[in-house]
Design a protein around this motif. Structure first.
Motif, PDB file in Angstrom:
ATOM      1  N   ALA A  86       0.857  -1.184   0.000  1.00  0.00           N
ATOM      2  CA  ALA A  86       0.000   0.000   0.000  1.00  0.00           C
ATOM      3  C   ALA A  86       0.896   1.239   0.000  1.00  0.00           C
ATOM      4  CB  ALA A  86      -0.919   0.003   1.202  1.00  0.00           C
ATOM      5  N   ILE A  87       0.427   2.327  -0.727  1.00  0.00           N
ATOM      6  CA  ILE A  87       1.225   3.554  -0.862  1.00  0.00           C
ATOM      7  C   ILE A  87       0.433   4.709  -0.278  1.00  0.00           C
ATOM      8  CG2 ILE A  87       2.380   5.125  -2.465  1.00  0.00           C
ATOM      9  CD1 ILE A  87       2.464   2.779  -4.460  1.00  0.00           C
ATOM     10  N   ASP A  88       1.053   5.468   0.614  1.00  0.00           N
ATOM     11  CA  ASP A  88       0.456   6.693   1.151  1.00  0.00           C
ATOM     12  C   ASP A  88       1.216   7.865   0.536  1.00  0.00           C
ATOM     13  OD1 ASP A  88      -0.800   8.636   2.567  1.00  0.00           O
ATOM     14  OD2 ASP A  88      -0.025   8.054   4.543  1.00  0.00           O
ATOM     15  N   LEU A  89       0.616   8.488  -0.527  1.00  0.00           N
ATOM     16  CA  LEU A  89       1.256   9.564  -1.292  1.00  0.00           C
ATOM     17  C   LEU A  89       0.184  10.606  -1.627  1.00  0.00           C
ATOM     18  CD1 LEU A  89       3.785  10.591  -2.835  1.00  0.00           C
ATOM     19  CD2 LEU A  89       2.972   9.285  -4.808  1.00  0.00           C
ATOM     20  N   ALA A  90       0.504  11.899  -1.391  1.00  0.00           N
ATOM     21  CA  ALA A  90      -0.460  12.963  -1.688  1.00  0.00           C
ATOM     22  C   ALA A  90      -0.821  12.965  -3.175  1.00  0.00           C
ATOM     23  CB  ALA A  90       0.126  14.310  -1.282  1.00  0.00           C
ATOM     24  N   ASP A  91      -2.068  13.326  -3.454  1.00  0.00           N
ATOM     25  CA  ASP A  91      -2.502  13.379  -4.865  1.00  0.00           C
ATOM     26  C   ASP A  91      -1.840  14.535  -5.617  1.00  0.00           C
ATOM     27  OD1 ASP A  91      -4.104  11.181  -4.428  1.00  0.00           O
ATOM     28  OD2 ASP A  91      -5.887  12.386  -3.982  1.00  0.00           O
ATOM     29  N   SER A  92      -1.535  15.626  -4.900  1.00  0.00           N
ATOM     30  CA  SER A  92      -0.940  16.799  -5.577  1.00  0.00           C
ATOM     31  C   SER A  92      -0.153  17.601  -4.570  1.00  0.00           C
ATOM     32  CB  SER A  92      -2.035  17.660  -6.198  1.00  0.00           C
ATOM     33  OG  SER A  92      -2.901  18.174  -5.192  1.00  0.00           O
ATOM     34  N   MET A  93       0.668  18.494  -5.137  1.00  0.00           N
ATOM     35  CA  MET A  93       1.400  19.447  -4.326  1.00  0.00           C
ATOM     36  C   MET A  93       1.807  20.630  -5.216  1.00  0.00           C
ATOM     37  SD  MET A  93       5.228  17.787  -3.958  1.00  0.00           S
ATOM     38  CE  MET A  93       5.875  19.340  -3.340  1.00  0.00           C
ATOM     39  N   ALA A  94       2.195  21.708  -4.569  1.00  0.00           N
ATOM     40  CA  ALA A  94       2.640  22.895  -5.302  1.00  0.00           C
ATOM     41  C   ALA A  94       4.038  23.252  -4.836  1.00  0.00           C
ATOM     42  CB  ALA A  94       1.689  24.044  -5.063  1.00  0.00           C
ATOM     43  N   THR A  95       4.845  23.784  -5.753  1.00  0.00           N
ATOM     44  CA  THR A  95       6.184  24.249  -5.416  1.00  0.00           C
ATOM     45  C   THR A  95       6.537  25.383  -6.378  1.00  0.00           C
ATOM     46  OG1 THR A  95       8.450  23.580  -4.970  1.00  0.00           O
ATOM     47  CG2 THR A  95       7.382  22.595  -6.903  1.00  0.00           C
ATOM     48  N   TYR A  96       7.707  25.855  -6.243  1.00  0.00           N
ATOM     49  CA  TYR A  96       8.111  26.960  -7.098  1.00  0.00           C
ATOM     50  C   TYR A  96       9.182  26.488  -8.058  1.00  0.00           C
ATOM     51  CZ  TYR A  96      11.855  27.172  -3.622  1.00  0.00           C
ATOM     52  OH  TYR A  96      12.879  26.849  -2.778  1.00  0.00           O
ATOM     53  N   LYS A  97       9.283  27.175  -9.122  1.00  0.00           N
ATOM     54  CA  LYS A  97      10.217  26.809 -10.189  1.00  0.00           C
ATOM     55  C   LYS A  97      11.652  26.874  -9.671  1.00  0.00           C
ATOM     56  CE  LYS A  97      11.348  27.896 -15.024  1.00  0.00           C
ATOM     57  NZ  LYS A  97      11.013  28.789 -16.175  1.00  0.00           N
ATOM     58  N   GLY A  98      12.387  25.730  -9.996  1.00  0.00           N
ATOM     59  CA  GLY A  98      13.780  25.641  -9.595  1.00  0.00           C
ATOM     60  C   GLY A  98      13.984  25.029  -8.209  1.00  0.00           C
ATOM     61  N   ASN A  99      12.885  24.679  -7.539  1.00  0.00           N
ATOM     62  CA  ASN A  99      13.013  24.101  -6.192  1.00  0.00           C
ATOM     63  C   ASN A  99      13.551  22.666  -6.275  1.00  0.00           C
ATOM     64  OD1 ASN A  99      12.870  23.819  -3.445  1.00  0.00           O
ATOM     65  ND2 ASN A  99      10.688  23.310  -3.432  1.00  0.00           N
ATOM     66  N   ALA A 126      14.875  12.291  -5.064  1.00  0.00           N
ATOM     67  CA  ALA A 126      14.946  13.754  -4.955  1.00  0.00           C
ATOM     68  C   ALA A 126      14.497  14.380  -6.282  1.00  0.00           C
ATOM     69  CB  ALA A 126      16.359  14.193  -4.617  1.00  0.00           C
ATOM     70  N   VAL A 127      13.613  15.375  -6.193  1.00  0.00           N
ATOM     71  CA  VAL A 127      13.208  16.183  -7.366  1.00  0.00           C
ATOM     72  C   VAL A 127      14.158  17.379  -7.406  1.00  0.00           C
ATOM     73  CG1 VAL A 127      11.359  17.449  -8.485  1.00  0.00           C
ATOM     74  CG2 VAL A 127      10.825  15.433  -7.088  1.00  0.00           C
ATOM     75  N   GLN A 128      14.897  17.498  -8.500  1.00  0.00           N
ATOM     76  CA  GLN A 128      15.961  18.497  -8.566  1.00  0.00           C
ATOM     77  C   GLN A 128      15.587  19.616  -9.553  1.00  0.00           C
ATOM     78  OE1 GLN A 128      19.206  15.879  -9.676  1.00  0.00           O
ATOM     79  NE2 GLN A 128      19.912  15.764  -7.533  1.00  0.00           N
ATOM     80  N   ARG A 129      15.602  20.849  -9.018  1.00  0.00           N
ATOM     81  CA  ARG A 129      15.393  22.073  -9.841  1.00  0.00           C
ATOM     82  C   ARG A 129      14.217  21.903 -10.802  1.00  0.00           C
ATOM     83  NH1 ARG A 129      20.638  20.993  -9.577  1.00  0.00           N
ATOM     84  NH2 ARG A 129      20.691  20.081 -11.668  1.00  0.00           N
ATOM     85  N   ILE A 130      13.065  21.651 -10.182  1.00  0.00           N
ATOM     86  CA  ILE A 130      11.869  21.438 -10.994  1.00  0.00           C
ATOM     87  C   ILE A 130      11.588  22.691 -11.807  1.00  0.00           C
ATOM     88  CG2 ILE A 130      10.285  22.134  -9.126  1.00  0.00           C
ATOM     89  CD1 ILE A 130       8.449  19.849 -10.131  1.00  0.00           C
ATOM     90  N   GLY A 131      11.162  22.438 -13.061  1.00  0.00           N
ATOM     91  CA  GLY A 131      10.984  23.595 -13.950  1.00  0.00           C
ATOM     92  C   GLY A 131       9.564  23.788 -14.415  1.00  0.00           C
TER      93      GLY A 131
END
Length: 791
Positions: free
Chosen positions: A626-639, A671-676
């Motif tokens: 079983a996986i407990d993972l949020a359906d969505s999230m928000a971040t800023y560009k380059g985070n 790790a999510v690196q420098r999301i664009g």
């Protein structure tokens, strides 16, 4: 013997039998454990009981006794004695006095035949027989609460098997007793000793009588229970060594067992004597005997001394006769007298005439008393009769086994004689010595010719019989003559008390017991030796091997979750047994087993009596991930940040699709690196059994925040708070609002969780222009601006 009346009011031997009457009607008794001699452990238990004659005595037919082990008081067996022989009256020397006092007692004999297995009676501390009953005579003057006090009758005997050898032993024997009572102030003696048939030493001592264990009023009349047993409670001034007051008080000769006292107090008194049996200085047994005496004030009137003589031998006080001949004893004749003849102080049955013809050796006296008055009796001088040949007794050594053995018969106690031995009535040629060695069974005696007196006498008879053949046999603990692979097998021998084992013709060292644990095949032979030293050899006992078996258990598939269907189990060779959690016959049920790793076995026996050979497999019922993972999230560009879903179900493999911006798309926490830009990830997991799960997350990426320059907190539900769209992309954002004088009127927590609502401490702020600062992330500059609050 001094002149006085003598009668025992109550004699209660400690080993008397159980009787279903009040103890006041039980006068006394004794018990004997007599070895029969034909086979080890064969005994007669003979109980002689003295009872008041009457209806209650007529109802007595026997009772129950128990045998216990001394070491731990374990009950070995119980047995019942029943009446044997003809009831006899107790003989009184003065019948007139006994009639006046209604002293009418009888002797009743009870007997049981016991076979005690010597192998079961081998404890070095020995064994005891006991019997308990109630109650004592209410007239007893020396113990507390006599009617509420009971009896415990007690005898000890040694182990029947010692160091592998059978021990022959019989308890002491006690002869008949006279009815007597004690005259106060006059010396009194009483023969209370016995003889030992094995020649063991007997030692006598005064002891406190034993009470019944448990309740004496309303309790069991004949309870069988183990030691320890309580003592009776003496009244003040009394004890084991002062049971009857006197000068001296009642005592017992430690070697002969003779009681003596000169009593100083009237009354009925109970006491006890312990008779211990010693062999080679070591105690091997014990009998405890309760007894009661009445002390009375005797009348002073006396009867003239009777004159006695041996017929045809005037003036002689002793004579010698040949065995089988008679000697006639004569007393002065007086028709007003009662006569009672005694031999060695013991009253003789039906010997109440002025004359007596005798064949037995001993010291003879006659007690004379008036027929019509109760007064002191008189005892004559003694006449000694010696019987030539009566002392010649036979003794034996050795034993006749079924086919072997020698017994030596020896005549003892005679001198200056010649011998002629007989077997079954026929003379044995050439056997004229004092002993005879024989290989044959039969009835043996010897005829003795005495040179001095010319007497020709015959010894007692010895009957010799061959004992039964020793039948040695072997049995296995399984009942089968085969040895299981990698196991031992116990062989048990029987037929004797000692054993010797052979394996394939060679002795098995240190194997002298009846049991032998073997781990080798081959032929076993047992030689059994019984308690007499006779031997028997078993038939050969061939032990063959049981072929070993190879057991296979097919591999088991793992399943996902307990709702998976049951599946069949397979093993070889066929006929084995499956076992383990979730197993039903030859199927495995995940639902019954539940989540987990379950050890299952398949067991096959090489033979029914063998231990099973076991093969083991593990049945895996895996949890579904079983996986407990949020359906969505928000971040800023380059985070740059980490995705950290919570995964259960023992997942071992992970896959993220797509892999854009990820440092490792096969990591559980990449790790999510420098999301664009906005992106959606699909997350797949799998455990070792192949159970899978999938989840997704959409990430919204903000380049910058849209900051409104005005809001109207007027309660109309529109723009009542200063909303900052996209602020969720900056979880560390901090917002500060200032008034016109530069004072802070609002400071948010990180992430701006409670937007500015135009109040300060709950008080609405006035409309106007306010300034603010916004710090989104540490590495970016602080944004500054103005905000119009409208009312």
């Amino acid at each position: 013997m001094p002149n006085f009346y003598k009668f025992v009011i109550a004699v209660v031997f400690v080993l008397a039998i159980p009787v279903a009457v009040l103890a006041i009607h039980q006068v006394g008794g004794q018990i004997e454990m007599r070895a029969v001699g034909d086979r080890p452990g064969h005994f007669f238990i003979i109980v002689t009981n003295y009872l008041e004659a009457g209806p209650r005595a007529d109802r007595e037919t026997g009772g129950t006794l128990g045998v216990f082990r001394k070491r731990d008081d374990a009950l070995m067996t119980t047995f019942v004695v029943r009446e044997t022989g003809q009831r006899q009256p107790v003989i009184y020397s003065n019948t007139f006095c006994s009639s006046q006092r209604n002293l009418n007692f009888i002797v009743v004999t009870f007997q049981a035949e016991l076979d005690l297995d010597p192998a079961a009676y081998n404890d070095t501390q020995g064994y005891y027989i006991s019997f308990q009953t109630r109650n004592r005579n209410g007239g007893l003057a020396n113990i507390n609460d006599p009617t509420g006090t009971g009896f415990t009758f007690y005898l000890e005997f040694p182990a029947l098997l010692q160091n592998g050898q059978y021990v022959t032993n019989s308890s002491p024997r006690f002869g008949p007793i006279n009815g007597e009572y004690i005259c106060a102030g006059k010396p009194f003696t009483f023969p209370f000793g016995g003889t030992d048939p094995d020649g063991d030493e007997l030692r006598y001592s005064m002891v406190t009588p034993l009470d019944q264990k448990g309740p004496n009023r309303g309790g069991s009349q004949n309870a069988v229970s183990p030691a320890p047993y309580p003592d009776v409670r003496w009244l003040s001034g009394f004890s084991a060594d002062r049971a009857i007051p006197g000068s001296p008080p009642l005592s017992v000769d430690p070697k002969t067992g003779q009681l003596s006292i000169t009593a100083t107090q009237l009354g009925l008194f109970v006491f006890a004597v312990k008779v211990e049996e010693f062999r080679n200085g070591v105690k091997i047994g014990e009998v405890r005997r309760d007894f009661q005496f009445l002390v009375v004030d005797c009348p002073p009137t006396t009867t003239p001394d009777p004159t006695v003589q041996i017929k045809d031998r005037p003036g002689l006080r002793d004579t010698t006769i040949c065995q089988g001949n008679l000697a006639t004893l004569l007393a002065k004749v007086d028709t007003s007298w009662n006569y009672q003849w005694q031999r060695d102080g013991v009253n003789l049955l039906n010997a109440t005439s002025p004359s007596l013809s005798v064949r037995e050796p001993g010291d003879y006296t006659v007690v004379v008393s008036p027929k019509a008055a109760c007064s002191q009796s008189s005892t004559s001088e003694s006449l000694r009769i010696t019987v030539v040949g009566s002392q010649a007794k036979l003794s034996t050594t050795g034993h006749l086994c079924a086919t072997t053995g020698t017994v030596t018969i020896t005549a003892t106690g005679a001198t200056n004689v010649t011998y002629q031995w007989y077997r079954d009535g026929q003379p044995v040629p050439g056997q004229t010595a004092d002993s005879l060695a024989t290989l044959q069974p039969g009835r043996f005696w010897s005829v003795l010719t005495y040179a001095t007196y010319g007497c020709v006498t015959r010894t007692d008879t010895v009957s010799l019989a061959r004992s039964a053949a020793v039948v040695a046999s072997i049995q296995s603990a399984t009942g089968q003559a085969r040895l299981c692979p990698q196991e031992t097998l116990r062989l048990t021998g029987s037929g004797g008390t000692r054993y010797a084992w052979q394996h394939d013709g060679l002795p098995v060292s240190d194997a002298t017991g009846s049991d032998l644990d073997i781990s080798q095949t081959g032929t076993y032979v047992l030689t059994a030796t019984d308690g007499y030293g006779c031997q028997g050899t078993s038939s050969p006992f061939l032990i063959t091997p049981v072929p070993p078996v190879t057991v296979l258990f097919d591999s088991l598939p793992g399943v996902c979750g307990p709702d998976a269907p049951a599946y069949a189990l397979r093993g070889s060779p066929a006929g084995g047994v499956f076992a383990g959690t979730g197993v039903e016959e030859n199927q495995f049920s995940p639902k019954l087993a539940g989540i987990g790793n379950h050890a299952l076995t398949y067991t096959v026996k090489a033979a029914p009596e063998c231990k099973g050979t076991v093969a083991t497999r593990t049945a895996v019922v895996a949890p579904i991930p079983a996986i407990d993972l949020a359906d969505s999230m928000a971040t800023y560009k380059g985070n740059t940040f980490t995705l950290a879903p919570v995964v259960t179900g023992n997942a071992t493999r992970f896959q993220w699709t797509a892999g854009t911006y990820l440092d490792n798309d096969r990591s559980a926490t990449p790790a999510v690196q420098r999301i664009g830009a906005d992106i959606t990830y699909v997350f797949d997991v799998e455990n070792n059994v192949g159970c899978t799960a999938r989840d997704t997350i959409h990430i919204t990426v903000y380049s910058q925040l849209g900051i409104p320059d005005a809001f109207s907190p007027n309660g109309d539900g529109l723009n009542d708070v200063w909303q900052l769209p996209g602020i969720e992309a900056f979880p560390d954002a901090v917002v500060t609002v200032f008034n016109r004088w530069g004072e802070v009127i609002y400071l948010s927590d990180k992430g701006y969780p409670l937007p500015f609502d135009g109040t300060l401490n709950g008080t609405p702020l006035p409309a106007g222009l306010y300034t603010y600062t916004l710090r989104t992330v540490p590495e970016r500059p602080v944004q500054r601006g103005s905000l119009l609050l409208l009312r």
